[in-house]
Design a protein around this motif. Structure first.
Motif, short mmCIF file in Angstrom:
data_model
loop_
_atom_site.label_atom_id
_atom_site.label_comp_id
_atom_site.label_asym_id
_atom_site.label_seq_id
_atom_site.Cartn_x
_atom_site.Cartn_y
_atom_site.Cartn_z
N SER A 40 8.67 12.89 0.70
CA SER A 40 8.77 11.44 0.46
C SER A 40 9.80 10.81 1.40
CB SER A 40 9.16 11.16 -0.99
OG SER A 40 8.15 11.57 -1.85
N PHE A 41 10.90 11.51 1.62
CA PHE A 41 11.93 10.99 2.52
C PHE A 41 11.38 10.87 3.95
CE2 PHE A 41 15.57 11.55 5.38
CZ PHE A 41 16.34 10.47 4.97
N GLN A 42 10.68 11.91 4.41
CA GLN A 42 10.10 11.86 5.75
C GLN A 42 9.03 10.77 5.84
OE1 GLN A 42 11.14 13.50 8.52
NE2 GLN A 42 9.71 12.12 9.53
N ARG A 43 8.22 10.64 4.79
CA ARG A 43 7.20 9.60 4.79
C ARG A 43 7.84 8.21 4.79
NH1 ARG A 43 4.47 11.00 0.60
NH2 ARG A 43 3.18 12.45 1.76
N ALA A 44 8.95 8.06 4.07
CA ALA A 44 9.65 6.77 4.04
C ALA A 44 10.16 6.41 5.43
CB ALA A 44 10.80 6.82 3.04
N ILE A 45 10.69 7.39 6.15
CA ILE A 45 11.16 7.13 7.52
C ILE A 45 9.98 6.72 8.41
CG2 ILE A 45 12.12 8.22 9.59
CD1 ILE A 45 13.96 9.80 7.71
N ASP A 46 8.87 7.44 8.28
CA ASP A 46 7.68 7.10 9.07
C ASP A 46 7.16 5.71 8.70
OD1 ASP A 46 7.87 9.58 10.27
OD2 ASP A 46 6.33 10.51 9.01
N ASP A 47 7.19 5.40 7.40
CA ASP A 47 6.73 4.08 6.95
C ASP A 47 7.63 2.97 7.49
OD1 ASP A 47 4.71 5.36 5.60
OD2 ASP A 47 5.58 5.09 3.60
N ILE A 48 8.92 3.20 7.49
CA ILE A 48 9.86 2.20 8.03
C ILE A 48 9.57 1.95 9.50
CG2 ILE A 48 12.29 1.81 8.64
CD1 ILE A 48 13.00 3.18 5.96
N LYS A 49 9.32 3.02 10.23
CA LYS A 49 8.97 2.86 11.66
C LYS A 49 7.69 2.06 11.82
CE LYS A 49 11.10 7.15 13.28
NZ LYS A 49 10.85 8.51 13.79
N GLU A 50 6.69 2.38 10.99
CA GLU A 50 5.41 1.66 11.07
C GLU A 50 5.60 0.18 10.76
OE1 GLU A 50 1.04 1.50 8.90
OE2 GLU A 50 2.31 3.26 8.57
N LEU A 51 6.35 -0.12 9.71
CA LEU A 51 6.59 -1.52 9.34
C LEU A 51 7.37 -2.25 10.43
CD1 LEU A 51 7.45 -1.12 5.55
CD2 LEU A 51 5.36 -2.07 6.53
N ALA A 52 8.35 -1.57 11.01
CA ALA A 52 9.12 -2.19 12.09
C ALA A 52 8.23 -2.48 13.29
CB ALA A 52 10.29 -1.29 12.49
N ASN A 53 7.34 -1.57 13.61
CA ASN A 53 6.41 -1.79 14.72
C ASN A 53 5.45 -2.94 14.44
OD1 ASN A 53 7.50 0.23 16.34
ND2 ASN A 53 6.10 1.80 15.58
N LEU A 54 4.96 -3.02 13.19
CA LEU A 54 4.08 -4.14 12.83
C LEU A 54 4.81 -5.47 12.96
CD1 LEU A 54 2.23 -2.79 9.64
CD2 LEU A 54 1.18 -3.42 11.81
N GLU B 49 0.83 -1.21 0.00
CA GLU B 49 0.00 0.00 0.00
C GLU B 49 0.87 1.26 0.00
OE1 GLU B 49 -2.42 -0.34 3.50
OE2 GLU B 49 -3.57 -2.03 2.70
N MET B 50 1.93 1.25 0.76
CA MET B 50 2.83 2.41 0.84
C MET B 50 3.50 2.68 -0.51
SD MET B 50 4.69 1.64 4.45
CE MET B 50 3.84 1.78 6.01
N ILE B 51 3.93 1.62 -1.17
CA ILE B 51 4.59 1.77 -2.48
C ILE B 51 3.61 2.30 -3.51
CG2 ILE B 51 5.64 0.48 -4.39
CD1 ILE B 51 6.99 -1.28 -2.25
N LYS B 52 2.39 1.76 -3.52
CA LYS B 52 1.37 2.23 -4.47
C LYS B 52 1.08 3.71 -4.25
CE LYS B 52 -1.09 -2.11 -5.35
NZ LYS B 52 -2.34 -2.85 -5.15
N HIS B 53 0.98 4.12 -3.00
CA HIS B 53 0.70 5.52 -2.67
C HIS B 53 1.84 6.41 -3.16
CE1 HIS B 53 0.54 9.14 -0.13
NE2 HIS B 53 -0.77 9.01 -0.28
N ALA B 54 3.07 5.99 -2.93
CA ALA B 54 4.23 6.78 -3.35
C ALA B 54 4.28 6.90 -4.87
CB ALA B 54 5.51 6.16 -2.81
N ILE B 55 4.01 5.82 -5.57
CA ILE B 55 4.03 5.85 -7.05
C ILE B 55 2.95 6.79 -7.57
CG2 ILE B 55 3.54 4.46 -9.11
CD1 ILE B 55 5.00 2.14 -7.69
N THR B 56 1.76 6.70 -7.00
CA THR B 56 0.66 7.58 -7.42
C THR B 56 1.02 9.04 -7.18
OG1 THR B 56 -0.93 5.84 -6.88
CG2 THR B 56 -1.80 8.07 -7.09
N GLU B 57 1.62 9.32 -6.06
CA GLU B 57 2.01 10.69 -5.72
C GLU B 57 3.05 11.22 -6.70
OE1 GLU B 57 4.39 11.99 -2.02
OE2 GLU B 57 2.28 12.02 -1.42
N TRP B 58 4.05 10.42 -7.01
CA TRP B 58 5.10 10.84 -7.94
C TRP B 58 4.54 10.99 -9.37
CZ3 TRP B 58 9.86 12.81 -7.33
CH2 TRP B 58 10.42 12.74 -6.05
#
Length: 165
Positions: free
Chosen positions: A121-135, A86-95
């Motif tokens: 995108s960089f800040q979102r990637a960091i937040d996404d990494i944190k979310e994935l690590a928590n999951l 979902e994160m990758i799809k969102h990033a691709i759509t945004e770009w």
């Protein structure tokens, strides 16, 4: 050769330099090579009243706990992969949206827009990494909790068995 066997057979404990008591205390080579000798006798003398059923039941519970832990781990991995997709799809759509909005505009404005989009995108990637690590950590903690509970149950069962005696 036959005389050597007779001579060995006629040796007495006194002629070999030891006493009969000392010879019995020392294990012979066959005993040293077969450490399981007498194990059947020792196992038969164990008091295993209801032990086989308890042992099978305990093994079944152990397997169930491992299967449950494996299922939780698998479900957690599926959740991580699904969220990552979902994160990758969102990033691709945004770009893609940003790229479509750029043609025909001022190059300085395009670069500024790309720069801002890159920072976001960089800040979102960091937040996404944190979310994935928590999951992932939560799913592994859930799986480990199942195993920990089963280990505690095993410890409790052994403690009860030892207290009865």
């Amino acid at each position: 050769m036959a005389t050597a066997k007779k001579a060995a057979a006629t040796k007495t404990p006194s002629s070999s330099g030891g006493t009969a008591g000392a010879k019995q205390a020392m294990p012979n080579a066959a005993d040293m090579l077969n450490p399981l000798k007498g194990m059947a006798d020792r196992l038969q003398n164990l008091n295993m009243t209801g032990g086989a059923g308890k042992l099978l039941d305990s093994g079944r519970k152990d397997l169930q706990a491992l299967m449950e832990a494996n299922e939780k781990s698998y479900q957690g991995l599926q959740t991580v992969v699904q969220r990552q997709t979902e994160m990758i799809k969102h990033a691709i759509t945004e770009w893609q949206g940003a790229a479509k909005g750029m043609p025909g505009k001022d190059p300085k404005e395009n670069f500024a827009k790309l720069d801002e989009l890159g920072r976001q995108s960089f800040q979102r990637a960091i937040d996404d990494i944190k979310e994935l690590a928590n999951l992932a950590a939560k799913s592994q903690a859930d799986a480990f909790d199942v195993v920990r509970q089963r280990i505690q149950s095993n410890v409790d069962e052994v403690t009860k068995m030892l207290q009865r005696k």
